[in-house]
Design a protein around this motif. Structure first.
Motif, PDB file in Angstrom:
ATOM      1  N   VAL A  63       4.093  35.862 -62.066  1.00 17.26           N
ATOM      2  CA  VAL A  63       4.407  36.842 -63.137  1.00 17.26           C
ATOM      3  C   VAL A  63       5.575  37.911 -62.317  1.00 17.26           C
ATOM      4  N   ASP A  64       6.240  38.352 -63.660  1.00 16.25           N
ATOM      5  CA  ASP A  64       7.339  39.541 -63.521  1.00 16.25           C
ATOM      6  C   ASP A  64       6.911  40.883 -62.547  1.00 16.25           C
ATOM      7  N   PRO A  65       7.874  41.656 -62.250  1.00 21.82           N
ATOM      8  CA  PRO A  65       7.725  42.445 -61.813  1.00 21.82           C
ATOM      9  C   PRO A  65       6.576  43.950 -62.988  1.00 21.82           C
ATOM     10  N   LEU A 183      -8.604  32.533 -56.871  1.00 21.73           N
ATOM     11  CA  LEU A 183      -7.158  32.684 -57.242  1.00 21.73           C
ATOM     12  C   LEU A 183      -6.725  33.939 -55.966  1.00 21.73           C
ATOM     13  N   ASP A 184      -5.591  33.505 -55.423  1.00 20.86           N
ATOM     14  CA  ASP A 184      -5.103  34.578 -54.484  1.00 20.86           C
ATOM     15  C   ASP A 184      -3.708  34.909 -55.476  1.00 20.86           C
ATOM     16  N   PHE A 185      -3.141  36.299 -55.029  1.00 16.15           N
ATOM     17  CA  PHE A 185      -2.642  37.268 -55.061  1.00 16.15           C
ATOM     18  C   PHE A 185      -1.373  37.361 -54.797  1.00 16.15           C
ATOM     19  N   PHE A 186      -0.249  36.804 -54.397  1.00 13.48           N
ATOM     20  CA  PHE A 186       1.033  37.283 -53.547  1.00 13.48           C
ATOM     21  C   PHE A 186       2.272  37.759 -53.777  1.00 13.48           C
ATOM     22  N   GLY A 249       8.079  43.265 -55.739  1.00 14.60           N
ATOM     23  CA  GLY A 249       7.054  43.633 -57.438  1.00 14.60           C
ATOM     24  C   GLY A 249       6.541  42.735 -58.059  1.00 14.60           C
ATOM     25  N   LYS A 250       7.383  41.519 -57.434  1.00 13.12           N
ATOM     26  CA  LYS A 250       7.074  40.171 -58.396  1.00 13.12           C
ATOM     27  C   LYS A 250       6.018  39.253 -57.937  1.00 13.12           C
ATOM     28  N   ALA A 251       5.240  38.830 -58.324  1.00 11.51           N
ATOM     29  CA  ALA A 251       4.394  37.696 -58.162  1.00 11.51           C
ATOM     30  C   ALA A 251       3.572  37.004 -58.108  1.00 11.51           C
ATOM     31  N   ILE A 252       2.733  35.828 -57.538  1.00 11.74           N
ATOM     32  CA  ILE A 252       2.614  34.940 -57.630  1.00 11.74           C
ATOM     33  C   ILE A 252       0.792  34.078 -57.573  1.00 11.74           C
ATOM     34  N   PHE A 253       0.232  34.029 -58.493  1.00 19.93           N
ATOM     35  CA  PHE A 253      -1.103  33.381 -58.527  1.00 19.93           C
ATOM     36  C   PHE A 253      -1.208  32.247 -58.891  1.00 19.93           C
ATOM     37  N   LEU A 254      -2.513  32.000 -56.984  1.00 22.18           N
ATOM     38  CA  LEU A 254      -2.195  30.621 -57.520  1.00 22.18           C
ATOM     39  C   LEU A 254      -3.734  30.251 -56.328  1.00 22.18           C
ATOM     40  N   ASP A 255      -4.454  29.100 -56.944  1.00 24.16           N
ATOM     41  CA  ASP A 255      -5.416  28.777 -56.352  1.00 24.16           C
ATOM     42  C   ASP A 255      -5.226  28.467 -55.012  1.00 24.16           C
ATOM     43  N   SER A 256      -5.556  28.655 -53.982  1.00 24.82           N
ATOM     44  CA  SER A 256      -4.925  28.466 -52.927  1.00 24.82           C
ATOM     45  C   SER A 256      -5.850  27.297 -51.952  1.00 24.82           C
ATOM     46  N   PHE A 257      -7.048  27.007 -52.464  1.00 29.33           N
ATOM     47  CA  PHE A 257      -8.054  25.995 -52.672  1.00 29.33           C
ATOM     48  C   PHE A 257      -7.585  24.640 -52.855  1.00 29.33           C
TER      49      PHE A 257
END
Ligand SMILES: [Fe+2]
Length: 343
Positions: A63-65, A183-186, A249-257
Protein backbone atom coordinates in the motif's frame (compact mmCIF):
# COMPACT_ATOMS: atom_id res chain seq x y z
CA UNK A 1 7.68 -45.76 8.54
CA UNK A 2 9.21 -42.27 8.79
CA UNK A 3 10.87 -42.78 5.43
CA UNK A 4 7.60 -43.80 3.81
CA UNK A 5 5.94 -40.69 5.20
CA UNK A 6 8.80 -38.55 3.93
CA UNK A 7 8.41 -40.08 0.49
CA UNK A 8 4.64 -39.59 0.40
CA UNK A 9 4.99 -35.97 1.46
CA UNK A 10 7.04 -35.23 -1.66
CA UNK A 11 4.41 -36.58 -4.06
CA UNK A 12 1.81 -34.76 -6.16
CA UNK A 13 -0.78 -36.98 -4.52
CA UNK A 14 0.03 -35.43 -1.14
CA UNK A 15 -0.35 -31.95 -2.62
CA UNK A 16 -3.89 -32.86 -3.63
CA UNK A 17 -4.62 -34.32 -0.19
CA UNK A 18 -3.44 -31.05 1.38
CA UNK A 19 -5.33 -28.77 -1.01
CA UNK A 20 -8.63 -30.62 -0.96
CA UNK A 21 -8.74 -32.34 2.40
CA UNK A 22 -6.28 -31.34 5.10
CA UNK A 23 -6.30 -27.58 4.54
CA UNK A 24 -10.08 -27.07 4.22
CA UNK A 25 -10.83 -29.30 7.23
CA UNK A 26 -8.16 -27.75 9.42
CA UNK A 27 -9.10 -24.24 8.29
CA UNK A 28 -12.66 -24.92 9.46
CA UNK A 29 -11.46 -26.24 12.85
CA UNK A 30 -9.09 -23.29 13.28
CA UNK A 31 -11.75 -20.71 12.39
CA UNK A 32 -14.79 -22.09 14.18
CA UNK A 33 -13.39 -24.09 17.10
CA UNK A 34 -9.91 -22.91 18.06
CA UNK A 35 -10.86 -19.29 17.35
CA UNK A 36 -14.55 -19.45 18.22
CA UNK A 37 -14.50 -16.12 20.11
CA UNK A 38 -12.50 -14.43 17.37
CA UNK A 39 -15.00 -15.67 14.78
CA UNK A 40 -17.93 -14.34 16.78
CA UNK A 41 -16.28 -10.94 17.15
CA UNK A 42 -15.43 -10.95 13.46
CA UNK A 43 -19.12 -11.34 12.57
CA UNK A 44 -20.10 -8.58 15.00
CA UNK A 45 -17.32 -6.30 13.72
CA UNK A 46 -18.31 -6.79 10.09
CA UNK A 47 -21.99 -5.94 10.69
CA UNK A 48 -21.12 -2.33 9.94
CA UNK A 49 -19.40 -1.60 6.66
CA UNK A 50 -15.89 -0.46 7.36
CA UNK A 51 -13.13 0.71 5.09
CA UNK A 52 -10.22 -1.69 4.64
CA UNK A 53 -7.50 -2.78 2.23
CA UNK A 54 -8.59 -5.87 0.34
CA UNK A 55 -5.81 -8.40 -0.24
CA UNK A 56 -7.81 -9.71 -3.23
CA UNK A 57 -7.44 -13.33 -2.32
CA UNK A 58 -3.67 -12.99 -2.04
CA UNK A 59 -1.70 -13.16 1.20
CA UNK A 60 0.20 -9.93 0.66
CA UNK A 61 -0.54 -6.39 -0.50
CA UNK A 62 1.63 -3.30 -0.96
CA UNK A 63 0.00 0.00 0.00
CA UNK A 64 1.16 3.49 -0.89
CA UNK A 65 1.97 6.04 1.80
CA UNK A 66 -1.08 7.67 3.36
CA UNK A 67 -1.22 10.99 5.22
CA UNK A 68 -1.34 9.04 8.47
CA UNK A 69 1.57 6.69 7.67
CA UNK A 70 3.71 9.60 6.48
CA UNK A 71 2.94 11.54 9.66
CA UNK A 72 3.85 8.60 11.92
CA UNK A 73 7.08 7.95 9.98
CA UNK A 74 8.24 11.53 10.18
CA UNK A 75 7.52 11.66 13.92
CA UNK A 76 9.53 8.47 14.47
CA UNK A 77 12.41 9.84 12.38
CA UNK A 78 12.35 13.08 14.33
CA UNK A 79 12.59 11.30 17.69
CA UNK A 80 15.22 8.80 16.58
CA UNK A 81 17.62 11.66 15.76
CA UNK A 82 18.13 12.02 19.51
CA UNK A 83 19.47 8.53 20.11
CA UNK A 84 20.24 6.82 16.81
CA UNK A 85 24.01 7.28 17.06
CA UNK A 86 23.95 5.63 20.47
CA UNK A 87 21.87 2.77 19.09
CA UNK A 88 24.43 2.22 16.37
CA UNK A 89 27.22 2.10 18.96
CA UNK A 90 25.15 -0.38 20.94
CA UNK A 91 24.75 -2.73 17.93
CA UNK A 92 28.50 -2.64 17.36
CA UNK A 93 29.38 -3.25 21.01
CA UNK A 94 30.75 -6.52 22.33
CA UNK A 95 28.10 -6.66 25.06
CA UNK A 96 25.28 -6.49 22.54
CA UNK A 97 26.82 -9.25 20.43
CA UNK A 98 27.12 -11.46 23.51
CA UNK A 99 23.58 -10.71 24.58
CA UNK A 100 22.17 -11.46 21.12
CA UNK A 101 24.06 -14.71 20.69
CA UNK A 102 22.20 -16.08 23.72
CA UNK A 103 18.85 -15.76 21.95
CA UNK A 104 19.79 -16.10 18.29
CA UNK A 105 23.04 -17.33 16.79
CA UNK A 106 22.29 -15.52 13.55
CA UNK A 107 21.88 -12.18 15.29
CA UNK A 108 24.87 -12.66 17.59
CA UNK A 109 27.63 -13.35 15.04
CA UNK A 110 27.65 -9.85 13.65
CA UNK A 111 24.62 -8.00 14.95
CA UNK A 112 22.92 -5.82 12.38
CA UNK A 113 19.70 -4.71 14.04
CA UNK A 114 18.25 -3.43 17.27
CA UNK A 115 14.78 -2.69 18.58
CA UNK A 116 14.32 1.04 19.19
CA UNK A 117 10.61 1.12 20.03
CA UNK A 118 11.37 1.24 23.78
CA UNK A 119 13.32 4.45 23.28
CA UNK A 120 10.42 6.39 21.76
CA UNK A 121 8.38 8.80 23.89
CA UNK A 122 5.21 7.59 25.58
CA UNK A 123 3.17 9.99 23.46
CA UNK A 124 4.53 8.63 20.23
CA UNK A 125 4.06 5.02 21.38
CA UNK A 126 0.45 5.87 22.09
CA UNK A 127 0.05 7.37 18.64
CA UNK A 128 1.65 4.34 16.98
CA UNK A 129 -0.67 1.99 18.89
CA UNK A 130 -3.66 4.13 17.88
CA UNK A 131 -2.54 3.72 14.27
CA UNK A 132 -2.15 -0.06 14.72
CA UNK A 133 -5.62 -0.27 16.26
CA UNK A 134 -7.26 2.05 13.74
CA UNK A 135 -10.44 0.76 12.14
CA UNK A 136 -8.90 0.45 8.70
CA UNK A 137 -5.88 -1.64 9.75
CA UNK A 138 -7.83 -3.85 12.15
CA UNK A 139 -10.53 -4.47 9.52
CA UNK A 140 -7.86 -5.30 6.94
CA UNK A 141 -6.48 -7.95 9.31
CA UNK A 142 -9.88 -9.31 10.29
CA UNK A 143 -11.09 -9.47 6.67
CA UNK A 144 -7.96 -11.38 5.70
CA UNK A 145 -7.98 -13.75 8.67
CA UNK A 146 -11.78 -13.97 8.87
CA UNK A 147 -11.45 -13.95 12.65
CA UNK A 148 -10.97 -10.89 14.83
CA UNK A 149 -7.24 -10.35 15.45
CA UNK A 150 -5.05 -9.77 18.50
CA UNK A 151 -2.36 -7.11 18.19
CA UNK A 152 0.64 -9.08 19.44
CA UNK A 153 3.57 -6.98 18.29
CA UNK A 154 4.39 -3.35 17.74
CA UNK A 155 8.04 -2.96 16.76
CA UNK A 156 10.38 -0.37 15.40
CA UNK A 157 13.65 -1.87 14.20
CA UNK A 158 16.85 -0.13 13.20
CA UNK A 159 19.14 -2.03 10.79
CA UNK A 160 22.67 -1.06 9.83
CA UNK A 161 25.06 -2.29 7.13
CA UNK A 162 27.81 -4.67 8.30
CA UNK A 163 30.71 -5.08 5.94
CA UNK A 164 31.82 -8.61 4.98
CA UNK A 165 29.04 -10.26 6.92
CA UNK A 166 27.39 -13.29 5.31
CA UNK A 167 23.66 -13.62 4.77
CA UNK A 168 22.06 -14.89 7.95
CA UNK A 169 18.86 -15.35 9.92
CA UNK A 170 15.84 -13.67 8.37
CA UNK A 171 17.86 -12.78 5.25
CA UNK A 172 17.34 -16.37 4.04
CA UNK A 173 14.02 -17.43 2.60
CA UNK A 174 11.67 -18.63 5.30
CA UNK A 175 8.18 -18.63 6.70
CA UNK A 176 7.64 -17.59 10.33
CA UNK A 177 6.64 -20.95 11.78
CA UNK A 178 4.65 -19.70 14.76
CA UNK A 179 1.06 -20.32 13.81
CA UNK A 180 -1.54 -20.98 11.12
CA UNK A 181 -2.66 -17.60 9.81
CA UNK A 182 -1.71 -14.02 10.64
CA UNK A 183 -1.22 -10.65 9.06
CA UNK A 184 1.96 -8.64 9.40
CA UNK A 185 2.22 -4.98 8.53
CA UNK A 186 5.69 -3.69 7.62
CA UNK A 187 6.12 0.01 6.97
CA UNK A 188 9.17 1.90 5.71
CA UNK A 189 10.05 4.63 8.19
CA UNK A 190 13.17 5.66 6.30
CA UNK A 191 12.97 5.49 2.50
CA UNK A 192 14.01 1.97 1.44
CA UNK A 193 15.94 1.24 -1.76
CA UNK A 194 18.61 -1.15 -3.07
CA UNK A 195 21.14 0.23 -0.64
CA UNK A 196 19.31 -0.38 2.60
CA UNK A 197 17.69 -3.70 1.96
CA UNK A 198 14.36 -4.14 0.26
CA UNK A 199 12.10 -6.90 1.57
CA UNK A 200 11.26 -9.84 -0.68
CA UNK A 201 8.34 -12.25 -0.88
CA UNK A 202 6.61 -14.42 -3.45
CA UNK A 203 4.23 -12.40 -5.58
CA UNK A 204 1.51 -15.02 -5.88
CA UNK A 205 -0.24 -16.76 -3.07
CA UNK A 206 0.52 -20.44 -2.68
CA UNK A 207 -2.70 -22.24 -1.95
CA UNK A 208 -2.49 -23.75 1.58
CA UNK A 209 1.05 -22.29 1.77
CA UNK A 210 1.30 -23.04 5.48
CA UNK A 211 1.50 -26.75 4.58
CA UNK A 212 4.13 -26.40 1.85
CA UNK A 213 7.84 -26.26 2.42
CA UNK A 214 11.24 -27.25 1.10
CA UNK A 215 12.86 -30.63 1.22
CA UNK A 216 16.09 -29.15 2.35
CA UNK A 217 16.80 -26.55 4.98
CA UNK A 218 19.60 -25.57 7.30
CA UNK A 219 20.08 -27.80 10.28
CA UNK A 220 22.18 -25.31 12.23
CA UNK A 221 20.56 -24.02 15.41
CA UNK A 222 18.68 -20.87 14.83
CA UNK A 223 18.51 -21.46 11.09
CA UNK A 224 15.71 -23.98 11.07
CA UNK A 225 13.57 -23.89 7.96
CA UNK A 226 15.73 -21.30 6.27
CA UNK A 227 16.24 -21.89 2.54
CA UNK A 228 19.25 -20.40 0.81
CA UNK A 229 18.87 -18.26 -2.30
CA UNK A 230 20.24 -20.90 -4.69
CA UNK A 231 17.89 -23.64 -3.60
CA UNK A 232 14.95 -21.27 -3.56
CA UNK A 233 15.62 -20.28 -7.16
CA UNK A 234 15.38 -23.91 -8.23
CA UNK A 235 11.70 -23.83 -7.35
CA UNK A 236 10.71 -20.18 -7.82
CA UNK A 237 11.98 -17.97 -10.61
CA UNK A 238 13.15 -14.38 -10.18
CA UNK A 239 10.03 -13.02 -11.91
CA UNK A 240 7.85 -14.68 -9.26
CA UNK A 241 9.44 -12.62 -6.52
CA UNK A 242 8.04 -9.33 -5.30
CA UNK A 243 10.46 -6.68 -4.13
CA UNK A 244 9.15 -4.26 -1.55
CA UNK A 245 10.85 -0.89 -1.30
CA UNK A 246 9.79 2.73 -1.47
CA UNK A 247 9.26 6.03 0.19
CA UNK A 248 8.78 6.56 3.90
CA UNK A 249 5.21 5.55 4.82
CA UNK A 250 4.89 2.84 2.15
CA UNK A 251 3.80 -0.47 3.62
CA UNK A 252 3.20 -4.12 2.93
CA UNK A 253 0.67 -6.45 4.51
CA UNK A 254 1.72 -10.07 4.45
CA UNK A 255 0.89 -13.39 6.03
CA UNK A 256 4.35 -14.36 7.24
CA UNK A 257 3.14 -17.86 8.25
CA UNK A 258 2.02 -18.86 4.78
CA UNK A 259 4.29 -16.97 2.39
CA UNK A 260 8.03 -17.29 1.88
CA UNK A 261 9.84 -14.04 2.52
CA UNK A 262 13.23 -12.66 3.39
CA UNK A 263 14.53 -9.42 4.77
CA UNK A 264 17.02 -7.53 2.69
CA UNK A 265 20.37 -6.59 4.07
CA UNK A 266 21.65 -3.04 4.22
CA UNK A 267 24.48 -2.61 1.72
CA UNK A 268 25.35 1.03 2.30
CA UNK A 269 22.64 2.78 4.25
CA UNK A 270 20.64 2.21 7.39
CA UNK A 271 16.93 1.59 7.56
CA UNK A 272 14.14 1.90 10.10
CA UNK A 273 10.98 -0.17 9.77
CA UNK A 274 7.75 -0.29 11.74
CA UNK A 275 6.02 -3.63 12.19
CA UNK A 276 2.64 -4.68 13.56
CA UNK A 277 1.55 -8.31 13.98
CA UNK A 278 -2.10 -9.27 13.94
CA UNK A 279 -2.41 -12.81 15.20
CA UNK A 280 -4.70 -15.24 17.00
CA UNK A 281 -4.37 -16.79 20.46
CA UNK A 282 -2.99 -20.07 19.08
CA UNK A 283 0.14 -18.33 17.71
CA UNK A 284 3.44 -18.76 19.55
CA UNK A 285 4.27 -15.31 20.83
CA UNK A 286 5.66 -14.16 24.19
CA UNK A 287 3.19 -11.30 24.35
CA UNK A 288 0.30 -13.73 24.37
CA UNK A 289 1.59 -15.33 27.55
CA UNK A 290 2.33 -12.17 29.53
CA UNK A 291 -0.45 -11.14 31.84
CA UNK A 292 -0.05 -7.51 32.82
CA UNK A 293 -2.87 -5.05 33.40
CA UNK A 294 -1.52 -2.71 30.75
CA UNK A 295 -0.84 -3.13 27.03
CA UNK A 296 2.88 -3.91 26.57
CA UNK A 297 3.36 -1.38 23.78
CA UNK A 298 1.44 1.52 25.31
CA UNK A 299 1.36 1.68 29.09
CA UNK A 300 -1.51 4.18 29.07
CA UNK A 301 -3.84 1.50 27.68
CA UNK A 302 -4.98 -0.61 30.61
CA UNK A 303 -7.55 -3.33 31.16
CA UNK A 304 -9.48 -0.90 33.36
CA UNK A 305 -9.71 1.93 30.88
CA UNK A 306 -10.47 -0.31 27.90
CA UNK A 307 -14.22 -0.93 27.90
CA UNK A 308 -14.86 -1.70 24.25
CA UNK A 309 -15.12 -5.48 23.64
CA UNK A 310 -13.20 -5.31 20.39
CA UNK A 311 -10.34 -3.28 21.88
CA UNK A 312 -10.26 -5.58 24.91
CA UNK A 313 -9.78 -8.53 22.58
CA UNK A 314 -7.27 -6.73 20.36
CA UNK A 315 -5.03 -5.70 23.28
CA UNK A 316 -5.62 -8.21 26.05
CA UNK A 317 -6.90 -11.54 24.72
CA UNK A 318 -4.89 -14.40 26.22
CA UNK A 319 -5.08 -18.07 25.26
CA UNK A 320 -6.93 -20.43 27.60
CA UNK A 321 -4.62 -22.78 29.53
CA UNK A 322 -5.31 -25.84 27.38
CA UNK A 323 -4.30 -23.88 24.29
CA UNK A 324 -1.01 -22.81 25.86
CA UNK A 325 -0.06 -26.48 25.82
CA UNK A 326 -1.79 -27.38 22.60
CA UNK A 327 -0.29 -24.66 20.43
CA UNK A 328 3.16 -26.22 20.27
CA UNK A 329 1.55 -29.49 19.21
CA UNK A 330 -0.35 -27.68 16.48
CA UNK A 331 2.90 -26.28 15.08
CA UNK A 332 4.37 -29.81 15.13
CA UNK A 333 1.31 -30.98 13.24
CA UNK A 334 1.88 -28.34 10.52
CA UNK A 335 5.46 -29.56 10.08
CA UNK A 336 4.37 -33.18 10.11
CA UNK A 337 1.87 -32.91 7.27
CA UNK A 338 3.57 -30.30 5.09
CA UNK A 339 4.37 -31.11 1.49
CA UNK A 340 8.06 -30.87 0.67
CA UNK A 341 9.17 -29.36 -2.63
CA UNK A 342 11.79 -31.52 -4.28
CA UNK A 343 14.77 -29.46 -5.42
FE1 LIG B 1 10.17 -13.66 8.91
Amino acid sequence: MINILKHIKRTKFWLIVIDYLIYPIYHFIWSYIINFNGKLLYFLWSLKNKEFFSLNNNDKLIVDPSDESKKISSKILEETKLFIENSKKEILSKEYSEKMSKTSLADGEKPYRISIYEKLSDNLKKEIVQFASSEKLVTTASEYMKVFPILTRVQVYYNIPRKEAPLRGAMFWHKDGFGFKNLDFFMCVTDVDENNGPFYCLEKKINAGIFKSFDYFFKKTGERNKVNLENFEKKFKANEILEFKGKSGKAIFLDSFSTFHRGGFCKEKERIMLRFCYQTHDAICDELDSNQDYFSFDFSTTKNNTRDIFKKYLFFKKPPIFLKFLKKQLIKFYYLVEHRYKI
